[in-house]
Design a protein around this motif. Structure first.
Motif, mmCIF file in Angstrom:
data_model
loop_
_atom_site.group_PDB
_atom_site.id
_atom_site.type_symbol
_atom_site.label_atom_id
_atom_site.label_comp_id
_atom_site.label_asym_id
_atom_site.label_seq_id
_atom_site.Cartn_x
_atom_site.Cartn_y
_atom_site.Cartn_z
ATOM 1 N N LEU A 1 -3.856 -0.702 9.949
ATOM 2 C CA LEU A 1 -3.904 -1.024 8.528
ATOM 3 C C LEU A 1 -3.035 -2.240 8.198
ATOM 4 N N GLY A 2 -2.308 -2.739 9.190
ATOM 5 C CA GLY A 2 -1.465 -3.919 8.970
ATOM 6 C C GLY A 2 -0.104 -3.590 8.436
ATOM 7 N N MET A 3 0.261 -2.316 8.400
ATOM 8 C CA MET A 3 1.561 -1.941 7.871
ATOM 9 C C MET A 3 2.652 -2.089 8.922
ATOM 10 N N LEU A 4 2.270 -2.189 10.170
ATOM 11 C CA LEU A 4 3.252 -2.384 11.233
ATOM 12 C C LEU A 4 2.944 -3.693 11.957
ATOM 13 N N ASN A 5 4.026 -4.375 12.340
ATOM 14 C CA ASN A 5 3.830 -5.598 13.089
ATOM 15 C C ASN A 5 3.274 -5.258 14.461
ATOM 16 N N ALA A 6 2.223 -5.963 14.859
ATOM 17 C CA ALA A 6 1.563 -5.675 16.125
ATOM 18 C C ALA A 6 2.503 -5.816 17.304
ATOM 19 N N LEU B 1 13.034 -0.234 12.146
ATOM 20 C CA LEU B 1 11.605 0.052 11.957
ATOM 21 C C LEU B 1 11.100 -0.534 10.646
ATOM 22 N N LEU B 2 11.886 -0.350 9.586
ATOM 23 C CA LEU B 2 11.479 -0.851 8.274
ATOM 24 C C LEU B 2 11.445 -2.382 8.255
ATOM 25 N N SER B 3 12.396 -2.982 8.963
ATOM 26 C CA SER B 3 12.437 -4.452 8.981
ATOM 27 C C SER B 3 11.239 -5.039 9.718
ATOM 28 N N SER B 4 10.624 -4.166 10.551
ATOM 29 C CA SER B 4 9.462 -4.655 11.305
ATOM 30 C C SER B 4 8.200 -4.711 10.450
ATOM 31 N N ILE B 5 8.285 -4.112 9.252
ATOM 32 C CA ILE B 5 7.103 -4.162 8.369
ATOM 33 C C ILE B 5 7.100 -5.541 7.698
ATOM 34 N N THR B 6 6.043 -6.265 7.916
ATOM 35 C CA THR B 6 5.994 -7.648 7.403
ATOM 36 C C THR B 6 5.483 -7.650 5.981
ATOM 37 N N GLU B 7 5.838 -8.730 5.296
ATOM 38 C CA GLU B 7 5.361 -8.898 3.928
ATOM 39 C C GLU B 7 3.849 -9.018 3.899
ATOM 40 N N GLN B 8 3.366 -9.625 4.937
ATOM 41 C CA GLN B 8 1.906 -9.823 5.039
ATOM 42 C C GLN B 8 1.200 -8.459 5.114
ATOM 43 N N GLY B 9 1.795 -7.595 5.885
ATOM 44 C CA GLY B 9 1.197 -6.257 6.024
ATOM 45 C C GLY B 9 1.223 -5.504 4.719
ATOM 46 N N ILE B 10 2.328 -5.658 3.982
ATOM 47 C CA ILE B 10 2.433 -4.953 2.699
ATOM 48 C C ILE B 10 1.425 -5.496 1.712
ATOM 49 N N SER B 11 1.306 -6.851 1.690
ATOM 50 C CA SER B 11 0.338 -7.470 0.779
ATOM 51 C C SER B 11 -1.070 -6.984 1.106
ATOM 52 N N HIS B 12 -1.350 -6.909 2.405
ATOM 53 C CA HIS B 12 -2.669 -6.434 2.836
ATOM 54 C C HIS B 12 -2.911 -4.986 2.361
ATOM 55 N N GLN C 1 -5.302 -1.132 -1.520
ATOM 56 C CA GLN C 1 -5.117 0.010 -2.426
ATOM 57 C C GLN C 1 -5.354 -0.369 -3.869
ATOM 58 N N ASP C 2 -5.492 -1.658 -4.164
ATOM 59 C CA ASP C 2 -5.700 -2.155 -5.524
ATOM 60 C C ASP C 2 -4.589 -1.672 -6.447
ATOM 61 N N LEU C 3 -3.341 -1.831 -6.011
ATOM 62 C CA LEU C 3 -2.200 -1.430 -6.829
ATOM 63 C C LEU C 3 -1.895 -2.529 -7.837
ATOM 64 N N GLY C 4 -1.266 -2.136 -8.942
ATOM 65 C CA GLY C 4 -0.900 -3.123 -9.962
ATOM 66 C C GLY C 4 0.218 -4.019 -9.472
ATOM 67 N N GLY C 5 0.446 -5.125 -10.174
ATOM 68 C CA GLY C 5 1.452 -6.092 -9.771
ATOM 69 C C GLY C 5 2.852 -5.531 -9.721
ATOM 70 N N ASN C 6 3.175 -4.696 -10.702
ATOM 71 C CA ASN C 6 4.539 -4.140 -10.751
ATOM 72 C C ASN C 6 4.814 -3.271 -9.541
ATOM 73 N N GLN C 7 3.831 -2.428 -9.252
ATOM 74 C CA GLN C 7 3.999 -1.527 -8.111
ATOM 75 C C GLN C 7 4.111 -2.332 -6.819
ATOM 76 N N ALA C 8 3.313 -3.384 -6.718
ATOM 77 C CA ALA C 8 3.332 -4.202 -5.510
ATOM 78 C C ALA C 8 4.699 -4.854 -5.319
ATOM 79 N N SER C 9 5.216 -5.416 -6.415
ATOM 80 C CA SER C 9 6.531 -6.056 -6.300
ATOM 81 C C SER C 9 7.599 -5.034 -5.949
ATOM 82 N N TYR C 10 7.437 -3.819 -6.464
ATOM 83 C CA TYR C 10 8.385 -2.740 -6.148
ATOM 84 C C TYR C 10 8.378 -2.449 -4.651
ATOM 85 N N LEU C 11 7.167 -2.413 -4.077
ATOM 86 C CA LEU C 11 7.061 -2.142 -2.645
ATOM 87 C C LEU C 11 7.666 -3.269 -1.813
#
Lengths: 182, 211
Positions: free
Chosen positions: B156-161, B183-194, B199-209
């Motif tokens: 799903l892109g949540m973990l760096n390959a 482990l958390l630092s290995s999650i990339t911004e790109q993966g989170i954006s993906h 998930q079609d989350l709102g902007g606020n929620q996305a920035s929170y994540l």
């Protein structure tokens, strides 16, 4: 002649330790003979049971003083006959029945007995016996049913053997006459 | 000549009618009368002797009438043993409103929590979460199933390959604070954006994540 077993029972009774055992043995040995003698006199079981109790209470109270001049059986029969006569006497007083009517009263008792059937010979004989005078009735019962020798009977009834034989003869003749008439 | 023969012979001489009668006993007696009589008469004698003993100890008592001087309320004995009082029966209704409300509240709470989780968690995680909840003993998780779980996260892109090997090698054996931070630092911004875009989350929620 004295019965050795009876003498032993009397001796055991007089020793405090074996009193109840010896007494029970005496009761068991003589209860049936005495009961039937009493029953033929008073007819009803309830009356016979009352007399039996009186007899054996007297035996308990008197056996220590029993000197064995007579046989134990003779002594027991004497008590049984006397108690039966006393019982009938008391009944006569209570109901104001004269001795002449005692026979009729006993006949009524006999007719109320379970299984009474005047057509049967055994019941007819009992009816005939109830017609006899008291002493003849006792003599007949002791001789005919208990097959008692006149010698022993004379000790029980304090009467000579000859007088008892005469009584028995009279009784048999009267019974025969009754049976032929009925 | 024995006695029986003697008596029979005598009867034959006196009267044939009597001689021919059976010397039977027609009377009836209660069953076991003779078997019980000796015992009965001994009891009776015992009773009489007790009375005699009292009379001998105190002859004065013999002269007294055995009457009871005490008065008794009328019908005392008839009322002595009344019918036992039964305690009133407690009625238990088939429908207990309080219990029903309690169970309904619990059911609503569970449903509400379930709905909340359903809304918050991404749909891809829900089956895994459901599987996790089903299992009581987490020690029973196989290494393969956990690796499969992280593989799915990686897909799903949540973990760096590049960190897949790390997850395979270390996650199950080292869950300390430091390792979790790594482990958390290995999650990339790109993966989170993906993930957010999926998930079609709102902007606020996305920035929170992201923050």
């Amino acid at each position: 002649m004295h019965d050795a077993e009876d003498s032993e029972l009397v001796r055991s009774f007089k020793e405090t330790s074996g009193k109840e055992t010896a007494y029970t043995a005496i009761v068991k040995k003589y209860q049936e003979k005495l009961y039937w003698q009493i029953r033929r006199m008073v007819i009803h079981h309830e009356d016979a049971n009352d007399v039996m109790q009186n007899v054996f209470i007297k035996v308990w109270n008197g056996l220590t003083a029993f000197r064995e001049d007579a046989q134990l059986s003779t002594w027991l029969y004497r008590i049984a006959v006397n108690e039966s006569l006393s019982y009938l006497e008391q009944q006569k007083k209570r109901t104001s029945v004269s001795w002449d009517d005692v026979g009729a009263s006993l006949e009524e008792k006999l007719q109320s007995e379970k299984g009474f059937d005047e057509n049967k010979a055994v019941w007819k004989l009992q009816l005939a016996v109830q017609q006899l005078p008291e002493k003849q009735r006792i003599v007949f019962n002791l001789r005919y049913f208990d097959e008692m020798p006149y010698g022993e009977m004379s000790k029980i009834l304090d009467t000579t053997a000859g007088a008892l034989k005469a009584s028995y003869h009279h009784a048999v003749k009267k019974i025969e006459a009754y049976l032929l008439d009925h | 000549m024995n006695k029986n023969t003697e008596i029979q012979s005598e009867l034959n001489d006196l009267g044939k009618a009597v001689a021919n009668l059976p010397a039977e006993n027609p009377f009836d007696i209660p069953e076991a009368y003779f078997a019980e009589f000796a015992e009965y008469i001994l009891l009776k004698i015992g009773e009489i002797e007790r009375i005699k003993e009292t009379e001998q100890l105190s002859p004065m008592l013999k002269t007294l009438q055995k009457e009871n001087p005490f008065a008794l309320p009328s019908d005392y004995f008839s009322q002595l043993n009344p019918a036992p009082q039964l305690s009133p029966v407690k009625r238990i209704g088939v429908f207990d409103a309080r219990k029903v409300i309690r169970y309904a509240a619990a059911a609503c709470l569970i449903l509400g929590l379930g709905l909340l989780l359903h809304l918050i968690l991404p749909p891809q995680i829900q089956p895994q979460l459901a599987n996790l909840l089903k299992v009581e003993n987490r020690d029973q998780f196989s290494e393969e199933s956990v690796l499969q779980y992280f593989q799915e996260l990686g897909d799903l892109g949540m973990l760096n390959a590049k960190d897949d090997g790390f997850a395979e090698n270390n996650l199950l054996v080292d869950l300390t604070r430091e390792s979790i931070e790594v482990l958390l630092s290995s999650i990339t911004e790109q993966g989170i954006s993906h993930y957010v875009s999926q998930q079609d989350l709102g902007g606020n929620q996305a920035s929170y994540l992201i923050n």
